[in-house]
Design an enzyme around this catalytic site. Structure first.
Site, PDB file in Angstrom:
ATOM      1  N   ASN A  74       0.767  -1.294   0.315  1.00  0.00           N
ATOM      2  CA  ASN A  74      -0.232   0.038  -0.156  1.00  0.00           C
ATOM      3  C   ASN A  74       0.993   0.817  -0.078  1.00  0.00           C
ATOM      4  O   ASN A  74       1.897   1.570   1.335  1.00  0.00           O
ATOM      5  CB  ASN A  74      -1.122  -0.083   1.611  1.00  0.00           C
ATOM      6  N   GLU A  75       0.325   2.097  -1.033  1.00  0.00           N
ATOM      7  CA  GLU A  75       1.237   3.572  -0.699  1.00  0.00           C
ATOM      8  C   GLU A  75       2.540   3.335  -0.537  1.00  0.00           C
ATOM      9  O   GLU A  75       2.838   4.309   0.271  1.00  0.00           O
ATOM     10  CB  GLU A  75       0.679   4.364   0.012  1.00  0.00           C
TER      11      GLU A  75
ATOM     12  N   TYR B 252      -7.514  11.907  -2.884  1.00  0.00           N
ATOM     13  CA  TYR B 252      -8.571  12.560  -2.248  1.00  0.00           C
ATOM     14  C   TYR B 252      -8.670  13.474  -2.436  1.00  0.00           C
ATOM     15  O   TYR B 252      -7.781  14.611  -3.028  1.00  0.00           O
ATOM     16  CB  TYR B 252      -7.980  12.533  -0.634  1.00  0.00           C
TER      17      TYR B 252
ATOM     18  N   GLU C 148      -8.345   4.145  -3.617  1.00  0.00           N
ATOM     19  CA  GLU C 148      -8.852   4.752  -2.447  1.00  0.00           C
ATOM     20  C   GLU C 148      -8.991   5.556  -3.338  1.00  0.00           C
ATOM     21  O   GLU C 148      -8.795   6.326  -3.997  1.00  0.00           O
ATOM     22  CB  GLU C 148      -7.310   4.940  -1.707  1.00  0.00           C
TER      23      GLU C 148
END
Length: 496
Positions: free
Chosen positions: A171-172, A243, A291
């Site tokens: 993840n990331e 985001y 995400e």
């Protein structure tokens, strides 16, 4: 103000994969502890799962949920989350400076998935761990029996294998905030070897390699190129995360921010296709936007939360009507790119930047963003048509020319139905919608026009007024379709 939607039955972007309407659960804040799981709640079942939350989740018809992270996974030991609950160790979650009791582990998550009717998308820790731990977890979860780890799963109460098909390779990993952050070269090599081991066990597993955490990362898009150079043969998807914020309280700019998502997707597609050409490959690399959401409201209040406790109140954004309009545009963007984006996860599901909120020991309710996602999940699974809009635009300092209407049209051949999703970005004028369709051969008949509208962009739902922002049926005429100013709309048409 007029908006004409030009569409042809023969101009199709692609078929929307149902997994575009997936979500994300992480042991972060109150997503699990106090959200999904609250054993002392009056509405909890025997396993401690809140049945009121399960009802809201089931209504969204989410096909897949990513778990257990997120930043959390890069410091997580999967072995701590299995076996008798009373024997599981309490660990420090370095990502969110919280205590992790491991009460809600792999078995609990898999049992909960079955209850809400969803499939798992499991993330592997490639921050502090590597090949051995990843292949061991897959063996524990997926092998039917006869090996040390598959028999251990049986002793832990799960006779049948979980048969988890989709796995995230970390993840990331491009983020310096990540425990075990790596360079693109370091991550690409590790992900390649982990993926190779997993494919040796089961070639049908679907693997997601880490792309950039957002398009503002200084390593973007070189990160994608390097990672794909290493993982091209074993990865089935490349991930994207993004985001969206409105710190400047600029509604017109915020409502145009889906253009940033469009640009991000299209740039990553170009990089994928460049590596494909460079490798002389016939393989198409697909994308997992695993995400995405609006996230900025809770940043200041998060700083007041004490460290090293279970179920901290973190990332509890209270979403406004304005946020719902933006989420509607973001859903439209994902649908418009369904030829390459096959998976997308709204982050997250409960309490933490989520469509569903709960009070400890109290009620649960749907946030404003719940509703665009609900209807997109219900009516967005079909052929997405390559439409053109004839509509006025406004000029924005950040995004340039922005059409007042953002729209996507989905064709359901079996039901003979067209579903038009429209966001009216205008803060002052309603839109008169006209459809110019070619190739369908029948007169369109309006089934219903569902609208989400409120005069106050900052209005929100809460425990005392959970239905302040709710979809309603538009009572307009059947031959004139009006989208109110600042509104999200779904118009369903029958071709029968």
């Amino acid at each position: 103000m007029k908006c004409t939607v030009h569409a042809s039955k023969h101009c199709v972007i692609g078929t929307a994969d149902k997994r575009l309407f997936s979500s994300f659960v992480e042991q972060l804040g109150r997503c699990v502890y106090g959200g999904i799981y609250e054993k002392d709640h009056p509405l909890a079942d025997k396993a401690g799962m809140r049945t009121d939350v399960m009802k809201l989740v089931k209504d969204l018809d989410i096909p897949m949920i990513r778990f257990p992270g997120g930043n959390y996974v890069s410091n997580h030991r999967w072995e701590d989350s299995v076996g008798p609950v009373e024997e599981r160790p309490v660990r420090l979650d370095l990502a969110w400076k919280a205590l992790d009791p491991n009460t809600f582990g792999i078995k609990e998550f898999m049992d909960w998935c079955q209850k809400v009717g969803t499939e798992p998308m499991m993330a592997l820790n490639l921050g502090t761990r590597g090949i051995d731990e990843a292949k061991d977890l897959v063996e524990y979860c997926n092998h039917p029996g006869g090996t040390a780890l598959s028999e251990l799963r049986k002793r832990h109460g799960s006779e049948a294998p979980y048969d988890i098909k989709m796995w995230c390779l970390g993840n990331e990993m491009d983020g310096p905030w990540q425990v075990g952050h790596k360079t693109a070269e370091e991550y690409g090599r590790l992900a390649s070897e982990v993926g190779k081991a997993l494919k040796l066990y089961d070639p049908s597993l679907e693997l997601v390699a880490c792309g950039s955490s957002n398009s503002d990362m200084p390593t973007f898009p070189a990160w994608e190129e390097t990672v794909l150079e290493h993982t091209w043969d074993i990865a089935d998807y490349l991930s994207l995360h993004m985001y969206f914020r409105n710190d400047e309280n600029d509604a017109e700019t915020f409502l145009a921010s889906s253009k940033k998502m469009d640009e991000f997707i299209e740039t990553v597609v170009h990089v994928c296709d460049y590596v494909q050409a460079k490798k002389r490959s016939s393989k198409t690399m697909f994308l997992s936007f695993d995400e995405w959401n609006v996230w900025f409201h809770s940043n200041e209040q998060d700083k007041a939360e004490p460290d090293w406790k279970v179920g901290k109140h973190l990332l509890e954004d209270v979403y406004t009507f304005e946020d719902a309009l933006v989420v509607g545009c973001l859903l439209n963007s994902l649908l418009k790119h369904c030829d390459r984006v096959k998976v997308a996860c709204l982050a997250q599901l409960v309490n933490v930047i989520a469509p569903i909120m709960t009070e400890d020991g109290g009620p649960s309710w749907a946030q404003t963003i719940y509703w665009p996602f609900y209807y997109a999940s219900k009516y967005g699974r079909g052929e997405v048509l390559d439409i053109r809009l004839d509509v006025p635009s406004y000029n924005n300092n950040r995004y340039g020319e922005v059409p007042y209407a953002d729209a996507v049209l989905v064709y359901h051949e079996e039901e003979q139905e067209l579903d038009l999703f429209v966001v009216n970005r205008s803060l002052t004028e309603e839109l008169t919608l006209n459809l110019d369709t070619v190739g369908f051969g029948q007169q369109l008949k309006l089934i219903e026009h569902i609208v989400l509208h409120h005069p106050d962009l900052k209005a929100s739902n809460n425990k005392d007024n959970p239905n302040r922002i709710m979809p309603v049926l538009n009572k307009g005429t059947m031959d004139q379709y009006l989208a109110p100013k600042q509104s999200w709309n779904l118009l369903r048409f029958s071709l029968l």
